[in-house]
Design a protein around this motif. Structure first.
Motif, mmCIF file in Angstrom:
data_model
loop_
_atom_site.group_PDB
_atom_site.id
_atom_site.type_symbol
_atom_site.label_atom_id
_atom_site.label_comp_id
_atom_site.label_asym_id
_atom_site.label_seq_id
_atom_site.Cartn_x
_atom_site.Cartn_y
_atom_site.Cartn_z
ATOM 1 N N ALA A 65 17.905 -3.417 -0.795
ATOM 2 C CA ALA A 65 18.881 -3.168 -2.105
ATOM 3 C C ALA A 65 18.055 -2.309 -2.890
ATOM 4 C CB ALA A 65 19.468 -4.036 -2.684
ATOM 5 N N LYS A 66 17.837 -1.051 -2.674
ATOM 6 C CA LYS A 66 17.157 -0.047 -3.753
ATOM 7 C C LYS A 66 17.891 1.017 -4.528
ATOM 8 C CE LYS A 66 13.196 3.427 -3.570
ATOM 9 N NZ LYS A 66 12.193 3.917 -2.567
ATOM 10 N N PHE A 67 17.999 0.657 -5.660
ATOM 11 C CA PHE A 67 18.784 1.417 -6.927
ATOM 12 C C PHE A 67 18.329 2.846 -7.034
ATOM 13 C CE2 PHE A 67 20.390 -2.788 -6.702
ATOM 14 C CZ PHE A 67 21.607 -2.311 -6.775
ATOM 15 N N VAL A 90 9.173 -2.937 -11.062
ATOM 16 C CA VAL A 90 8.836 -1.452 -10.627
ATOM 17 C C VAL A 90 7.965 -0.819 -11.548
ATOM 18 C CG1 VAL A 90 10.630 -1.027 -8.979
ATOM 19 C CG2 VAL A 90 10.942 -0.197 -11.260
ATOM 20 N N SER A 91 7.486 0.226 -11.497
ATOM 21 C CA SER A 91 6.703 0.911 -12.570
ATOM 22 C C SER A 91 7.032 1.020 -13.910
ATOM 23 C CB SER A 91 6.185 2.319 -11.919
ATOM 24 O OG SER A 91 7.300 3.095 -11.780
ATOM 25 N N GLY A 92 8.384 1.289 -13.995
ATOM 26 C CA GLY A 92 8.783 1.698 -15.429
ATOM 27 C C GLY A 92 9.207 0.343 -16.071
ATOM 28 N N LEU A 98 0.823 -1.215 -0.034
ATOM 29 C CA LEU A 98 0.100 -0.019 -0.029
ATOM 30 C C LEU A 98 0.734 1.039 0.031
ATOM 31 C CD1 LEU A 98 -3.004 0.394 0.193
ATOM 32 C CD2 LEU A 98 -2.750 0.476 2.766
ATOM 33 N N PHE A 99 0.262 2.089 -0.964
ATOM 34 C CA PHE A 99 1.171 3.692 -0.924
ATOM 35 C C PHE A 99 0.050 4.754 -0.901
ATOM 36 C CE2 PHE A 99 3.704 0.808 -3.628
ATOM 37 C CZ PHE A 99 5.034 1.156 -3.094
ATOM 38 N N GLY A 100 0.216 5.636 0.064
ATOM 39 C CA GLY A 100 -0.594 6.588 0.378
ATOM 40 C C GLY A 100 -0.295 8.052 -0.284
ATOM 41 N N VAL A 116 14.783 -6.708 -3.266
ATOM 42 C CA VAL A 116 15.795 -6.038 -4.507
ATOM 43 C C VAL A 116 14.921 -5.230 -5.353
ATOM 44 C CG1 VAL A 116 17.590 -6.507 -6.246
ATOM 45 C CG2 VAL A 116 17.522 -7.930 -3.990
ATOM 46 N N LYS A 117 15.379 -4.024 -5.667
ATOM 47 C CA LYS A 117 14.334 -3.327 -6.469
ATOM 48 C C LYS A 117 15.370 -2.403 -7.436
ATOM 49 C CE LYS A 117 11.170 0.490 -5.626
ATOM 50 N NZ LYS A 117 10.724 1.499 -4.774
ATOM 51 N N PRO A 118 14.887 -2.052 -8.516
ATOM 52 C CA PRO A 118 14.007 -3.002 -9.562
ATOM 53 C C PRO A 118 14.444 -4.297 -9.627
ATOM 54 C CG PRO A 118 14.700 -0.611 -10.460
ATOM 55 C CD PRO A 118 15.483 -0.932 -9.298
ATOM 56 N N PHE A 160 6.092 5.672 -11.195
ATOM 57 C CA PHE A 160 5.446 5.644 -9.827
ATOM 58 C C PHE A 160 5.286 6.969 -9.414
ATOM 59 C CE2 PHE A 160 6.619 5.898 -5.544
ATOM 60 C CZ PHE A 160 5.723 4.831 -4.976
ATOM 61 N N ARG A 161 6.362 8.041 -9.641
ATOM 62 C CA ARG A 161 6.182 9.066 -9.033
ATOM 63 C C ARG A 161 4.956 9.979 -9.355
ATOM 64 N NH1 ARG A 161 12.705 9.892 -8.987
ATOM 65 N NH2 ARG A 161 13.133 7.965 -7.681
ATOM 66 N N GLU A 162 4.573 9.843 -10.495
ATOM 67 C CA GLU A 162 3.398 10.383 -10.971
ATOM 68 C C GLU A 162 2.173 9.858 -9.934
ATOM 69 O OE1 GLU A 162 0.231 10.341 -14.810
ATOM 70 O OE2 GLU A 162 1.808 8.816 -14.694
ATOM 71 N N HIS A 202 11.441 14.681 -0.987
ATOM 72 C CA HIS A 202 12.428 13.494 -0.715
ATOM 73 C C HIS A 202 12.097 12.835 0.397
ATOM 74 C CE1 HIS A 202 15.917 14.564 -3.150
ATOM 75 N NE2 HIS A 202 15.489 16.110 -2.956
ATOM 76 N N CYS A 203 12.673 11.420 0.585
ATOM 77 C CA CYS A 203 12.298 10.334 1.321
ATOM 78 C C CYS A 203 12.530 10.627 3.007
ATOM 79 C CB CYS A 203 12.806 9.124 1.032
ATOM 80 S SG CYS A 203 12.826 8.564 -0.967
ATOM 81 N N GLY A 204 13.218 11.739 3.302
ATOM 82 C CA GLY A 204 13.448 11.870 4.887
ATOM 83 C C GLY A 204 13.282 13.535 4.805
HETATM 84 C C1 PBG Z 1 9.188 5.292 -2.260
HETATM 85 C C2 PBG Z 1 9.166 4.502 -3.142
HETATM 86 C C3 PBG Z 1 9.367 4.462 -4.924
HETATM 87 C C4 PBG Z 1 8.918 3.367 -5.182
HETATM 88 C C5 PBG Z 1 8.591 2.453 -4.126
HETATM 89 N N1 PBG Z 1 8.631 3.075 -3.056
HETATM 90 C C6 PBG Z 1 9.786 5.460 -5.325
HETATM 91 C C7 PBG Z 1 11.226 6.212 -5.275
HETATM 92 O O1 PBG Z 1 12.069 5.827 -4.567
HETATM 93 O O2 PBG Z 1 11.268 7.223 -5.972
HETATM 94 C C8 PBG Z 1 8.997 3.061 -6.573
HETATM 95 C C9 PBG Z 1 8.049 1.719 -7.117
HETATM 96 C C10 PBG Z 1 7.836 1.889 -8.571
HETATM 97 O O3 PBG Z 1 8.409 2.384 -9.488
HETATM 98 O O4 PBG Z 1 7.078 0.821 -8.843
HETATM 99 N N2 PBG Z 1 10.447 5.864 -1.969
#
Ligand code: PBG
Length: 332
Positions: free
Chosen positions: A201-203, A280-282, A85-87, A254-256, A211-213, A136-138
């Motif tokens: 491991a998030k690149f 991921v979304s892309g 879930l994302f809000g 691990v992502k993407p 996703f950002r949209e 930003h994430c923080g």
């Molecule tokens: C939040 C987050 C992101 C994704 C999942 N959690 C975006 C980002 O780091 O910019 C991406 C998921 C997706 O592209 O499907 N930090």
């Protein structure tokens, strides 16, 4: 010796024997993807009666809390075991306070899902990027994302999700120490049974674009390279995974997915934790766009990518294809 004679002189191994018919191929199949391996991401927005198509993610929508109930009944009915879930909050601010509001969009959505589909596993994304004005994430101090100041807010966010009934919290901000911070806060507040699925491991990836949209989370200045992993660095990714394991992560992401199958494979060999990959979304958007143009067979590309991700070592896959894959599986 003629070519035919040379072949006949070879040992009797002929790999094509098991490729001759569909039955034979199926018998020796090493990797099978099932709907039970898939996690479906869902976006929740403020308002009522909203079911909104996402342009860059054909087939995906955003829901308000009230329309979410129907959607999760569909998801559960297709036997997809879990949602992520994302809000998107009503209002954003500098400190992302909508993220840790105990009555915010996520706690409301979690409760609605729990009522509509009691057995569905609820996983929540724990991050500030959709909730902060700067994206930003923080927390941002003097133009920089302040790691340690962000930890407390991320921990409060996880506790708010756990209190609302989340089964699993998934920190994705890539702050150092975030898994330990979440674990400590959850335990202190009595949520010892809430699991932490770390986006270990998030690149820093171009594949997060669509996703950002959807999450309205694009950074308003700079980018995320100050905290997400550089695509060039595999050993650094393994150190991130090792840190999160040491901090008490129950499961790892691990992502993407497809561009990082090597990392997934190495993680599988090193750790016995449940391991997830996030397609991921892309990755989804690229396949959908090519399929819509008739440039590739969308069904086969979906199957092939999911199979490759599982073959590389994923126990489960977070994917926007979850419903589509489930429908296909149930039709067969
Ligand atoms: C939040 C987050 C992101 C994704 C999942 N959690 C975006 C980002 O780091 O910019 C991406 C998921 C997706 O592209 O499907 N930090």
């Amino acid at each position: 010796m003629s070519l035919v004679e040379a072949l006949q002189a070879q040992p009797a191994e002929r790999l094509r024997r098991f490729r001759r018919t569909a039955g034979l191929r199926d018998l020796v199949r090493e990797t099978r993807v099932s709907v039970r391996d898939l996690i479906y991401p869902l976006f929740v927005v403020p308002g009522r009666g909203i079911v909104e198509d996402l342009d860059a993610m054909p087939g995906q929508q955003r829901f308000s809390v009230d329309t979410l109930a129907h959607e999760v009944e569909t998801v559960a009915g297709l036997r997809v075991p879990a949602v992520l879930l994302f809000g998107v909050p009503e209002e954003k601010d500098e400190a992302g306070s909508g993220a840790y509001d105990p009555d915010g969009i996520m706690p409301q959505a979690i409760q609605a899902i729990r009522r509509a589909a009691p057995d569905l596993v609820i996983i929540t994304d724990v991050c500030l990027c959709s909730y902060t004005t700067h994206g930003h994430c923080g927390v941002v101090r003097e133009g920089q994302v302040d790691n340690d100041a962000s930890l407390e807010l991320l921990a409060r966010t996880a506790v708010a999700h756990a209190a609302a009934g989340a089964d699993i919290v998934a920190p994705s901000a890539m702050m150092d120490g975030q898994v330990a911070a979440l674990r400590a806060a959850l335990d202190t507040d009595g949520f010892t049974d809430t699991a932490v699925l770390s986006y270990a491991a998030k690149f820093a990836s171009a594949f997060y674009g669509p996703f950002r949209e959807a999450a309205e989370s694009a950074p308003q200045f700079g980018d995320r390279r100050g905290y997400q992993l550089p695509p060039s660095n595999a050993r650094e990714a393994l150190r991130e995974l090792a840190r999160d394991v040491a901090e008490g992560a129950d499961a790892l992401i691990v992502k993407p997915a497809l561009p990082y199958l090597d990392i997934l494979h190495q993680a599988r060999q090193r750790w016995d934790h449940p391991l997830a990959a996030y397609q991921v979304s892309g990755e989804y958007a690229a396949l959908k766009a090519a399929a819509a143009n008739g440039w590739l067979d969308g069904d086969r590309a979906m199957d092939e990518t999911l199979t490759a991700i599982k073959r590389a070592g994923a126990d489960f896959i977070i994917t926007y294809f979850a419903k589509e894959f489930a429908r296909k599986e149930h039709d067969e």
